[in-house]
Write a protein that holds these residues in place. Structure first.
Motif, PDB file in Angstrom:
ATOM      1  N   LEU A   1     -14.166  -4.240   0.149  1.00 56.54           N
ATOM      2  CA  LEU A   1     -14.598  -4.319  -1.244  1.00 56.54           C
ATOM      3  C   LEU A   1     -14.936  -5.760  -1.599  1.00 56.54           C
ATOM      4  N   ASN A   2     -16.160  -6.007  -2.006  1.00 57.82           N
ATOM      5  CA  ASN A   2     -16.580  -7.336  -2.419  1.00 57.82           C
ATOM      6  C   ASN A   2     -16.234  -7.495  -3.894  1.00 57.82           C
ATOM      7  N   VAL A   3     -15.009  -7.906  -4.153  1.00 60.67           N
ATOM      8  CA  VAL A   3     -14.486  -7.957  -5.517  1.00 60.67           C
ATOM      9  C   VAL A   3     -15.247  -8.949  -6.377  1.00 60.67           C
ATOM     10  N   THR A   4     -15.512 -10.127  -5.867  1.00 58.90           N
ATOM     11  CA  THR A   4     -16.175 -11.170  -6.655  1.00 58.90           C
ATOM     12  C   THR A   4     -17.557 -10.731  -7.120  1.00 58.90           C
ATOM     13  N   ALA A   5     -18.310 -10.093  -6.259  1.00 60.76           N
ATOM     14  CA  ALA A   5     -19.683  -9.694  -6.603  1.00 60.76           C
ATOM     15  C   ALA A   5     -19.722  -8.490  -7.539  1.00 60.76           C
TER      16      ALA A   5
END
Length: 128
Positions: A61-65
């Protein structure tokens, strides 16, 4: 001859499985779980990127994006990923990166049926 009566069976639901008949009412708020990111000396870091991996599924999971920054600290999980973890909880590896260095911590995220919840894990992420 006995007839199966579905309404009778449904009335047993709360007694047998713990399920309720009350509807779940969810607030419209978008919940995020944050942690403070610090360097090895304990100084707060800025411009931190976060990627999570759900151990059970391997989902990355690309949390920042995919999550807006809300409140103090860095977002490490949010309602945007609610469907990736079981309500009872899943183990998630959180990796935070800043200034070319990274650090990780193990967490357990679940939900209350509406929003994500941190069930276990540190409040501070150290990026040495």
């Amino acid at each position: 001859m006995y007839r199966f009566r579905p309404t009778w069976a449904l009335s047993l639901c709360p007694m047998l499985s713990g399920c309720g008949t009350d509807p779940i009412v969810c607030t419209a708020s978008f919940e995020t779980i944050t942690a403070v990111a610090v360097d090895g000396a304990g100084q707060p870091l800025t411009e931190v990127t976060v990627t999570d991996t759900v151990r059970r599924t391997g989902a990355v999971l690309n949390v920042t994006a995919n999550t807006p920054s809300i409140g103090p600290g860095v977002t490490i999980f949010s309602d945007g990923f609610l469907q990736t973890v079981w309500a009872s909880g899943d183990e998630v590896i959180v990796v935070a990166t800043a200034a070319g260095r990274s650090g990780s911590a193990d967490y357990r995220f679940g939900s209350d049926g509406c929003h994500v919840r941190k069930l276990a894990g540190p409040d501070t992420l150290v990026i040495p």
